[in-house]
Design a protein around this motif. Sequence first.
Motif, short mmCIF file in Angstrom:
data_model
loop_
_atom_site.label_atom_id
_atom_site.label_comp_id
_atom_site.label_asym_id
_atom_site.label_seq_id
_atom_site.Cartn_x
_atom_site.Cartn_y
_atom_site.Cartn_z
N ALA A 5 0.93 -1.08 0.70
CA ALA A 5 0.41 0.15 0.22
C ALA A 5 0.92 1.42 -0.32
CB ALA A 5 -0.53 -0.21 1.01
N ALA A 6 1.95 1.58 0.48
CA ALA A 6 3.28 2.48 0.75
C ALA A 6 3.63 2.63 -1.03
CB ALA A 6 4.05 1.43 2.49
N HIS A 7 3.91 1.76 -0.76
CA HIS A 7 4.31 1.57 -2.46
C HIS A 7 3.57 2.55 -3.51
CE1 HIS A 7 8.97 -0.07 -1.96
NE2 HIS A 7 8.25 -0.76 -0.75
N ARG A 8 2.44 1.98 -3.23
CA ARG A 8 1.18 2.38 -4.43
C ARG A 8 1.26 3.80 -4.00
NH1 ARG A 8 -1.10 -2.49 -3.39
NH2 ARG A 8 -2.91 -2.22 -1.51
N ALA A 9 0.58 4.14 -2.63
CA ALA A 9 0.84 5.48 -2.72
C ALA A 9 1.65 6.47 -3.39
CB ALA A 9 0.57 5.84 -1.49
N THR A 10 3.41 5.62 -2.71
CA THR A 10 4.53 6.54 -3.46
C THR A 10 4.40 6.42 -5.19
OG1 THR A 10 5.82 5.47 -1.47
CG2 THR A 10 7.28 6.36 -2.91
N GLU A 11 3.95 5.88 -5.48
CA GLU A 11 3.64 5.80 -7.92
C GLU A 11 3.07 6.65 -7.60
OE1 GLU A 11 3.52 1.80 -8.65
OE2 GLU A 11 5.40 0.81 -8.06
N ALA A 42 13.01 12.50 -1.58
CA ALA A 42 12.28 12.66 -0.87
C ALA A 42 11.27 12.18 -1.64
CB ALA A 42 10.97 13.95 -1.07
N PHE A 43 11.31 11.41 -2.66
CA PHE A 43 10.82 10.56 -2.86
C PHE A 43 11.05 9.40 -2.19
CE2 PHE A 43 8.41 12.85 -6.26
CZ PHE A 43 7.03 12.28 -5.35
N ALA A 44 12.64 9.40 -2.49
CA ALA A 44 13.24 8.23 -1.68
C ALA A 44 13.44 7.98 -0.37
CB ALA A 44 15.27 8.08 -1.68
N ARG A 45 12.80 8.62 0.70
CA ARG A 45 12.83 9.00 2.16
C ARG A 45 11.25 8.00 2.26
NH1 ARG A 45 15.06 8.40 6.87
NH2 ARG A 45 13.87 9.57 8.69
N ALA A 46 10.37 8.54 1.60
CA ALA A 46 9.36 8.05 1.72
C ALA A 46 8.63 6.65 1.14
CB ALA A 46 8.39 8.44 0.13
N LEU A 47 9.91 5.83 0.42
CA LEU A 47 10.00 4.67 0.44
C LEU A 47 10.43 3.76 1.68
CD1 LEU A 47 11.42 3.66 -3.64
CD2 LEU A 47 8.95 3.75 -2.69
N GLU A 48 10.95 4.84 2.63
CA GLU A 48 11.73 3.77 2.97
C GLU A 48 10.90 4.21 4.91
OE1 GLU A 48 14.90 6.47 4.63
OE2 GLU A 48 16.37 5.77 2.98
N ARG A 49 10.45 5.77 5.01
CA ARG A 49 9.14 5.40 6.24
C ARG A 49 8.20 5.76 6.15
NH1 ARG A 49 12.44 5.74 9.59
NH2 ARG A 49 10.35 4.95 10.74
N TRP A 50 7.38 5.74 4.51
CA TRP A 50 5.99 5.18 5.18
C TRP A 50 5.31 3.93 5.12
CZ3 TRP A 50 3.71 8.60 -0.54
CH2 TRP A 50 3.77 9.55 0.50
N ILE A 52 6.70 1.54 7.24
CA ILE A 52 7.09 1.55 8.42
C ILE A 52 6.00 2.71 9.49
CG2 ILE A 52 8.69 2.18 10.74
CD1 ILE A 52 11.10 1.91 8.71
N ASP A 53 6.03 4.25 8.72
CA ASP A 53 4.83 5.50 9.84
C ASP A 53 3.88 5.52 9.23
OD1 ASP A 53 7.68 5.72 10.52
OD2 ASP A 53 7.74 7.21 9.96
N GLY A 54 3.56 4.46 7.85
CA GLY A 54 1.59 4.87 7.40
C GLY A 54 2.79 5.82 5.97
N VAL A 55 1.54 5.38 5.79
CA VAL A 55 1.00 6.98 4.33
C VAL A 55 0.60 8.33 4.99
CG1 VAL A 55 0.00 7.23 2.20
CG2 VAL A 55 0.42 5.06 2.68
N PRO A 56 0.90 9.44 5.00
CA PRO A 56 0.79 10.46 5.94
C PRO A 56 -0.32 10.75 5.05
CG PRO A 56 2.49 11.23 4.01
CD PRO A 56 2.64 9.75 4.34
N ASP A 57 -1.54 12.22 5.51
CA ASP A 57 -2.60 12.18 5.26
C ASP A 57 -2.50 12.74 4.41
OD1 ASP A 57 -4.05 10.75 7.37
OD2 ASP A 57 -4.07 12.90 8.41
#
Length: 410
Positions: A5-11, A42-50, A52-57
């Motif tokens: 789900a996090a990867h899809r949100a990033t894409e 920023a996108f690389a950081r999102a792939l790391e954190r989302w 773990i932390d969940g996709v932000p609102d």
Amino acid sequence: MTDPAAHRATERAAGESYGRLLAILSARTHDIASSEDALADAFARALERWPIDGVPDQPDAWLLSVARHRTLDAWRHTRVQDAATQTLLLLAGEVDAGAADGAAVPDERLRLLFVCAHPAIDAAARAPLMLQTVLGLDVARMAGAFLTSPSTLGQRLVRAKARIRAAGIPFEYPQARDLPQRLQDVLDGIYAAYGTGWDGVDGADALPRGLTTEAVELCRILCALMPNEPEPLGLLALMLFCDSRAAARRSDSGAYVPLDQQDMARWNPDLLAQAERCLHRASGMNMLGAYQLEAAIQSAHCERRLGAPVPPEAMVALYDGLLALRPSIGAQVSRACALAKARGPGIGLQALDAIPANEVASYQPFWAARAHLLAADGANAAARQAFDRAIGLSASPVVRAYLNGMAERL
């Protein structure tokens, strides 16, 4: 750790918001290259954190905040403290506050399109720069649209970005008096984006379909911004005519269907009506332009649904007008096909032969047209060779399959 789900949100954020985010960053830094680097981080950081932390609102605001901090850190490290830096420091706080209260990221795509059309930027780099910065296309993907190699186009873009940085080209929205001067380049960038998406709809990737939608949306905004200019309306009509036939481009089995064999019942009547209204409004301004003529050609192709196809010689006249206004290889190839329909395949082949060979060596539509006309003229051996060339130059599996079938039937 992986999280689908996090990867899809990033894409999804990359596909839908890259251009907007880059526009906002570049508007403050005046440096497209460094903004691209910050956004990539920023996108690389999102792939790391989302995961773990969940996709932000507000994913866009989160990405923008991270990219902004990355830029600030880089500037502090190099101790670059100019006026732009001070402005950025102030604006970074505003953006972070916006992210905290869930404010939507503003849409500045059109602004960046006009920035990329600045007269100080090399004319040949303007449209590719728009596609890369506003829509996030890579060089390999868009090189074919500009009939050049990825390496040549890449060098062109590097020089353009260096020119922006060195000359301090402003990212402020141009004055109203400057818009007409930059309009043609912006229209070309929008149409190049549409064409890239249109040519790439065969794959499973949603990005090409999103490109055509975004191009139409940007053109609608441009029409509202410049209501007394006919060419934005002409371009919008052109894209809507093409969009109206999208469902008929493939058979139920997914096979490619050429325009003259499409099931007209699958054409979208609402989009056709919108396109005709746009073209009518543009023609009423009595300022003929190339995009209006291209839209008129598409309108003529659609007239057969009314049982009144446009005479072949009239199609030739439309292409003659288009070439007089704005010569292009694509228009020359299309005119040759129109000539073949009006006066026979031999005449069409003569028109194709008149195009300089070096300009069409890697142009797939030329070889596809040549193959069809040679076959119609009875030159089967030469037609097979042209079909092979066209197949080798096509990136679309369904188009290759169609051409293979045509060659096998010779």
